[in-house]
Design a protein around this motif. Structure first.
Motif, PDB file in Angstrom:
ATOM      1  N   ASN A 356       0.806  -1.231   0.000  1.00  0.00           N
ATOM      2  CA  ASN A 356       0.000   0.000   0.000  1.00  0.00           C
ATOM      3  C   ASN A 356       0.834   1.274   0.000  1.00  0.00           C
ATOM      4  O   ASN A 356       0.307   2.367   0.276  1.00  0.00           O
ATOM      5  N   ASN A 357       2.122   1.158  -0.281  1.00  0.00           N
ATOM      6  CA  ASN A 357       2.992   2.330  -0.393  1.00  0.00           C
ATOM      7  C   ASN A 357       3.408   2.503  -1.844  1.00  0.00           C
ATOM      8  O   ASN A 357       3.801   1.535  -2.512  1.00  0.00           O
ATOM      9  N   ASN A 358       3.329   3.734  -2.332  1.00  0.00           N
ATOM     10  CA  ASN A 358       3.735   4.053  -3.698  1.00  0.00           C
ATOM     11  C   ASN A 358       4.943   4.984  -3.673  1.00  0.00           C
ATOM     12  O   ASN A 358       4.944   5.999  -2.964  1.00  0.00           O
ATOM     13  N   PHE A 359       5.965   4.629  -4.430  1.00  0.00           N
ATOM     14  CA  PHE A 359       7.156   5.460  -4.572  1.00  0.00           C
ATOM     15  C   PHE A 359       7.283   5.838  -6.043  1.00  0.00           C
ATOM     16  O   PHE A 359       7.219   4.979  -6.919  1.00  0.00           O
ATOM     17  N   LYS A 360       7.470   7.133  -6.306  1.00  0.00           N
ATOM     18  CA  LYS A 360       7.527   7.627  -7.674  1.00  0.00           C
ATOM     19  C   LYS A 360       8.835   8.371  -7.900  1.00  0.00           C
ATOM     20  O   LYS A 360       9.390   8.964  -6.970  1.00  0.00           O
ATOM     21  N   SER A 361       9.296   8.349  -9.137  1.00  0.00           N
ATOM     22  CA  SER A 361      10.519   9.078  -9.469  1.00  0.00           C
ATOM     23  C   SER A 361      10.499   9.487 -10.933  1.00  0.00           C
ATOM     24  O   SER A 361       9.908   8.803 -11.771  1.00  0.00           O
ATOM     25  N   VAL A 362      11.134  10.611 -11.215  1.00  0.00           N
ATOM     26  CA  VAL A 362      11.383  11.080 -12.572  1.00  0.00           C
ATOM     27  C   VAL A 362      12.885  11.283 -12.686  1.00  0.00           C
ATOM     28  O   VAL A 362      13.463  12.119 -11.991  1.00  0.00           O
ATOM     29  N   ASP A 363      13.514  10.509 -13.546  1.00  0.00           N
ATOM     30  CA  ASP A 363      14.975  10.525 -13.671  1.00  0.00           C
ATOM     31  C   ASP A 363      15.375  11.051 -15.047  1.00  0.00           C
ATOM     32  O   ASP A 363      15.269  10.340 -16.053  1.00  0.00           O
ATOM     33  N   PRO A 364      15.868  12.283 -15.125  1.00  0.00           N
ATOM     34  CA  PRO A 364      16.318  12.834 -16.404  1.00  0.00           C
ATOM     35  C   PRO A 364      17.785  12.518 -16.668  1.00  0.00           C
ATOM     36  O   PRO A 364      18.552  12.184 -15.764  1.00  0.00           O
ATOM     37  N   SER A 365      18.188  12.628 -17.911  1.00  0.00           N
ATOM     38  CA  SER A 365      19.593  12.488 -18.301  1.00  0.00           C
ATOM     39  C   SER A 365      19.829  13.297 -19.557  1.00  0.00           C
ATOM     40  O   SER A 365      18.932  13.444 -20.396  1.00  0.00           O
ATOM     41  N   ILE A 366      21.016  13.844 -19.701  1.00  0.00           N
ATOM     42  CA  ILE A 366      21.385  14.597 -20.889  1.00  0.00           C
ATOM     43  C   ILE A 366      22.866  14.366 -21.172  1.00  0.00           C
ATOM     44  O   ILE A 366      23.689  14.377 -20.250  1.00  0.00           O
ATOM     45  N   THR A 367      23.188  14.093 -22.424  1.00  0.00           N
ATOM     46  CA  THR A 367      24.563  13.792 -22.827  1.00  0.00           C
ATOM     47  C   THR A 367      24.898  14.536 -24.107  1.00  0.00           C
ATOM     48  O   THR A 367      24.113  14.515 -25.067  1.00  0.00           O
ATOM     49  N   LEU A 368      26.049  15.169 -24.129  1.00  0.00           N
ATOM     50  CA  LEU A 368      26.563  15.840 -25.312  1.00  0.00           C
ATOM     51  C   LEU A 368      27.687  14.987 -25.885  1.00  0.00           C
ATOM     52  O   LEU A 368      28.640  14.650 -25.171  1.00  0.00           O
ATOM     53  N   GLN A 369      27.571  14.616 -27.172  1.00  0.00           N
ATOM     54  CA  GLN A 369      28.531  13.714 -27.800  1.00  0.00           C
ATOM     55  C   GLN A 369      29.125  14.345 -29.050  1.00  0.00           C
ATOM     56  O   GLN A 369      28.406  14.954 -29.850  1.00  0.00           O
ATOM     57  N   TYR A 370      30.449  14.150 -29.202  1.00  0.00           N
ATOM     58  CA  TYR A 370      31.162  14.646 -30.382  1.00  0.00           C
ATOM     59  C   TYR A 370      31.934  13.501 -31.004  1.00  0.00           C
ATOM     60  O   TYR A 370      32.662  12.779 -30.322  1.00  0.00           O
ATOM     61  N   ASP A 371      31.773  13.303 -32.314  1.00  0.00           N
ATOM     62  CA  ASP A 371      32.477  12.255 -33.048  1.00  0.00           C
ATOM     63  C   ASP A 371      32.766  12.794 -34.445  1.00  0.00           C
ATOM     64  O   ASP A 371      31.849  12.997 -35.243  1.00  0.00           O
ATOM     65  N   ASN A 372      34.049  13.023 -34.739  1.00  0.00           N
ATOM     66  CA  ASN A 372      34.404  13.591 -36.040  1.00  0.00           C
ATOM     67  C   ASN A 372      34.640  12.531 -37.114  1.00  0.00           C
ATOM     68  O   ASN A 372      35.087  12.853 -38.219  1.00  0.00           O
ATOM     69  N   ASN A 373      34.362  11.254 -36.773  1.00  0.00           N
ATOM     70  CA  ASN A 373      34.523  10.129 -37.700  1.00  0.00           C
ATOM     71  C   ASN A 373      35.958   9.966 -38.184  1.00  0.00           C
ATOM     72  O   ASN A 373      36.207   9.298 -39.190  1.00  0.00           O
ATOM     73  N   GLN A 374      36.884  10.584 -37.490  1.00  0.00           N
ATOM     74  CA  GLN A 374      38.302  10.437 -37.808  1.00  0.00           C
ATOM     75  C   GLN A 374      39.106   9.984 -36.594  1.00  0.00           C
ATOM     76  O   GLN A 374      40.316  10.127 -36.561  1.00  0.00           O
ATOM     77  N   GLY A 375      38.389   9.450 -35.594  1.00  0.00           N
ATOM     78  CA  GLY A 375      39.069   8.883 -34.439  1.00  0.00           C
ATOM     79  C   GLY A 375      38.947   9.668 -33.159  1.00  0.00           C
ATOM     80  O   GLY A 375      39.362   9.186 -32.108  1.00  0.00           O
ATOM     81  N   LEU A 376      38.369  10.876 -33.202  1.00  0.00           N
ATOM     82  CA  LEU A 376      38.218  11.678 -31.989  1.00  0.00           C
ATOM     83  C   LEU A 376      36.779  11.615 -31.504  1.00  0.00           C
ATOM     84  O   LEU A 376      35.843  11.943 -32.245  1.00  0.00           O
ATOM     85  N   LYS A 377      36.604  11.191 -30.247  1.00  0.00           N
ATOM     86  CA  LYS A 377      35.281  11.117 -29.632  1.00  0.00           C
ATOM     87  C   LYS A 377      35.335  11.802 -28.272  1.00  0.00           C
ATOM     88  O   LYS A 377      36.297  11.613 -27.517  1.00  0.00           O
ATOM     89  N   MET A 378      34.305  12.577 -27.962  1.00  0.00           N
ATOM     90  CA  MET A 378      34.194  13.231 -26.655  1.00  0.00           C
ATOM     91  C   MET A 378      32.745  13.176 -26.199  1.00  0.00           C
ATOM     92  O   MET A 378      31.824  13.168 -27.021  1.00  0.00           O
ATOM     93  N   SER A 379      32.563  13.134 -24.894  1.00  0.00           N
ATOM     94  CA  SER A 379      31.213  13.128 -24.345  1.00  0.00           C
ATOM     95  C   SER A 379      31.223  13.742 -22.959  1.00  0.00           C
ATOM     96  O   SER A 379      32.236  13.704 -22.246  1.00  0.00           O
ATOM     97  N   ALA A 380      30.092  14.321 -22.574  1.00  0.00           N
ATOM     98  CA  ALA A 380      29.896  14.867 -21.238  1.00  0.00           C
ATOM     99  C   ALA A 380      28.417  14.750 -20.914  1.00  0.00           C
ATOM    100  O   ALA A 380      27.560  14.980 -21.788  1.00  0.00           O
ATOM    101  N   GLY A 381      28.105  14.379 -19.693  1.00  0.00           N
ATOM    102  CA  GLY A 381      26.700  14.182 -19.369  1.00  0.00           C
ATOM    103  C   GLY A 381      26.395  14.304 -17.894  1.00  0.00           C
ATOM    104  O   GLY A 381      27.291  14.271 -17.035  1.00  0.00           O
ATOM    105  N   TRP A 382      25.118  14.471 -17.620  1.00  0.00           N
ATOM    106  CA  TRP A 382      24.587  14.507 -16.251  1.00  0.00           C
ATOM    107  C   TRP A 382      23.378  13.586 -16.205  1.00  0.00           C
ATOM    108  O   TRP A 382      22.617  13.482 -17.182  1.00  0.00           O
ATOM    109  N   PHE A 383      23.197  12.903 -15.079  1.00  0.00           N
ATOM    110  CA  PHE A 383      22.061  11.985 -14.957  1.00  0.00           C
ATOM    111  C   PHE A 383      21.608  11.893 -13.507  1.00  0.00           C
ATOM    112  O   PHE A 383      22.332  12.246 -12.569  1.00  0.00           O
TER     113      PHE A 383
END
Length: 644
Positions: A356-383
């Motif tokens: 009879n107990n209800n627990f609710k949550s809303v979990d957001p996430s956002i990620t910024l990704q960079y890929d130049n298709n020449q071998g360089l990849k970068m990412s940064a995110g929060w969750f």
């Protein structure tokens, strides 16, 4: 006019690939090049060699990702959760490597599809394509034997079947003894995966797993006998649809874990069974840049049942069986910003219902990704992520002394907020890769068990009286240099991690290192193919010792040692170091694709690693604090394997 055109390319033979920093895909067929400890190259054992994933010493099982506890991770078989995936001694997991195509690891929540866990994810993926001919492999070693076969069952259907069994006491029985404790142990695994092609774009998959462990510990000094039996059972049916615009993966499953643990002493005996069963449905779909999905799971949990008797009282506790319903939906959107830059945003909504107990949550996430298709990849995110399941108990040594329990009115859901950033770059015509990342996590509503095994023999035992509540913080960074192609492949990585926990004890907040914290860790993995007949592998690990709580005083009462312990986890074991070596000699014959002999040596340098400290009494009645090491200094093994 040209007479001819030659197109050449370099084939990357590295088993390990990174889609983005902190996300790994490992081809399981390449495990043959790594040291086979006691005849097995275990996937989870080698996952611990990756950056951000902590190495475990002997007698420990599970994985710790970015400073999180083992229970914070979602370990799945084709997306289906399985519990307590480690066999005893930490050498083997329940995953038989040849049965699977790949292992996917994600160290942080990068989208809404990420499950309700505040740690990482490890997913074992079986073969999802139909086999056109009979093929397989088997190996026979001194500790265990295993076999895998892929069989066509008609024009549209095939099956993969794997079996594994151990007989460690047959040859190593005299070695399985530490101090006055004799160990008897066996385990077995069985996997079945079926692929049926419904049409050009649709497939039906079925997965089944069953495993069992039996262990017995005879402690002559304390005249104690411990018996433990535990194992997992899992069954799932998957429907996969794949076309140029719409992909979907739907799964109906049942997953169960159970254990039976008993302790018998001269004056008392006790039993502590527990179990968990999941009945669930998962759905995940992708249409262009939009991903949608969700899951519904019924959890049936028995955290712990105490049945004990001694000279003074009989104890039988019948805890309330926890019946919880988990329902989640999520949405993700990928928005390209430039040809190389994109942002991924998502959210996960969860409802957890219990008593009879209800627990609710809303979990957001956002990620910024960079890929130049020449071998360089970068990412940064929060969750942000919530987790509604806890695991606690006396020990993490692979024994069923740890059990699962649900969020309820007395234990709020644990949740985590984290940030991560990383980059990788390919060098030397993509022969080499350099990667680095940093992470930071704040965790809330953590619990820790403060009791001991003998507390269960108390007639007033109540689980909630032994649970401490608090928060945690993880911070660290990782560096990795990887050789991706050529006769020699592998990597060297360095990880720095701080994992702190703050719990309220007797009205005071106390901060101390987590039980698994290793501030510094250096891993090296090398695979070398000097010719058509030889493959040589080596792994080297050095890591800081884990924390422990040392006694500050002790006395002997009625022949038993009563200790007074100091500040929790204020001491640290000595550094952990280990070199493992493996050599394969292989050859081919007319009807056999490949066969060979494997020689492996575990801890080739015989480095004495302290695993924990223990108070021992001497014959003159005095006592001392002494380190306990693994039962053998060097563990060699020989096995024969055959592929057809």
């Amino acid at each position: 006019m040209l007479d001819s055109v030659v197109v050449s390319a370099r084939r990357h033979t590295a088993a390990l690939k990174q889609s983005m920093p902190g996300s790994y895909n490992w081809n399981m067929q390449q495990l043959d090049f790594l040291p086979k400890i006691m005849g097995n190259a275990d996937p989870v054992h080698y996952a611990q060699m990756l950056p951000g994933i902590q190495t475990n010493s002997e007698y420990r099982s599970g994985i710790n990702i970015d400073g999180c506890d083992n229970s914070h991770n979602a370990v799945t078989l084709s997306g289906v959760p399985v519990y307590n995936v480690g066999h005893l001694l930490g050498f083997f997991s329940i995953f038989n490597g040849p049965h699977f195509k790949s292992m996917n690891i994600r160290r942080a929540a990068t989208n809404g599809a990420y499950p309700n866990r505040i740690g990482g994810t490890l997913d074992m993926v079986p073969f999802q394509n139909k086999a056109d001919s009979v093929e397989g492999e088997f190996s026979v070693g001194l500790v265990s034997s295993q076999g895998t076969m892929r069989l066509p069952l008609g024009k549209r259907t095939s099956a993969t079947v794997s079996l594994r069994g151990s007989y460690i006491n047959m040859l190593y029985g005299k070695w399985l003894k530490t101090d006055n404790t004799q160990v008897s142990y066996t385990f077995g695994d069985a996997n079945v995966s079926v692929v049926h092609e419904l049409g050009k774009h649709d497939r039906l998959l079925a997965d089944f797993y069953c495993g069992i462990d039996n262990a017995k510990f005879d402690e002559s000094h304390y005249q104690a006998n411990v018996k433990a039996t535990w194992g997992n059972t899992m069954g799932a049916i998957h429907w996969l649809h794949n076309d140029s615009e719409w992909n979907t993966h739907n799964t109906l499953y049942v997953s169960a874990y159970r254990n039976r643990f008993s302790l018998q002493m001269e004056e008392a005996q006790g039993r502590m069974p527990s179990k968990i069963t999941d009945l669930g449905f998962n759905s995940a779909s992708r249409w262009h840049q939009l991903s949608l999905g969700g899951n519904a799971v019924a959890h049936i949990i028995k955290p712990q049942t105490i049945q004990a008797d001694n000279y003074y009282s009989d104890i039988t506790s019948i805890p309330h069986t926890q019946k919880a319903i988990e329902a989640s939906v999520y949405a993700d959107w990928r928005q390209p910003l430039t040809a190389s830059l994109a942002v991924n945003g998502g959210a996960r909504l969860t409802l957890w219902h219990i008593d009879n107990n209800n627990f609710k949550s809303v979990d957001p996430s956002i990620t910024l990704q960079y890929d130049n298709n020449q071998g360089l990849k970068m990412s940064a995110g929060w969750f942000m992520r919530h987790q509604y399941m806890f695991q606690t108990g006396f020990s993490d040594a692979g024994l069923p002394t740890e059990f699962w329990m649900s969020t309820d009115a007395k234990n709020s859901p644990q949740y985590c907020s984290g940030v991560s950033a990383g980059a990788s770059i390919d060098l030397g015509r993509r022969m080499w890769r350099v990667s680095a990342d940093v992470f930071y996590r704040r965790m809330y509503n953590q619990i820790e068990y403060s009791g001991s095994l003998l507390d269960c023999l108390n007639s007033s035992y109540d689980l909630n009286n032994y649970l401490l509540h608090g928060n945690g913080k993880n911070i660290g960074f990782n560096l990795m240099l990887q050789k991706c192609a050529g006769d020699i492949t592998g990597w060297i990585s360095y990880t720095y991690t701080r994992a702190r926990r703050t719990f309220n004890e007797d009205g005071n907040n106390t901060t101390y290192p987590a039980n698994h914290e290793r501030p510094h860790e250096l891993n090296t993995v090398v695979a070398w193919s000097p010719g058509s007949h030889w493959t040589i592998g080596a792994t080297l690990v050095y890591a800081s010792g884990t924390p422990f709580t040392a006694p500050v005083s002790a006395c002997i009462l009625n022949g038993n040692v009563i200790a007074n312990y100091g500040k929790h986890n204020a001491n640290r074991l000595g550094g952990y170091g280990r070199l493992d070596l493996s050599v394969n000699y292989k050859w081919k014959s007319r009807h056999i694709k490949e066969q060979g002999l494997n020689l492996s040596i575990y801890n080739a340098t015989a480095h004495r690693n302290d695993l924990f400290y223990r108070i021992r009494t001497k014959k003159d009645g005095s006592f001392a604090l002494r380190p306990i090491t693994f039962m053998v200094d060097v563990l060699p093994s020989v096995s024969y394997y055959c592929k057809f």
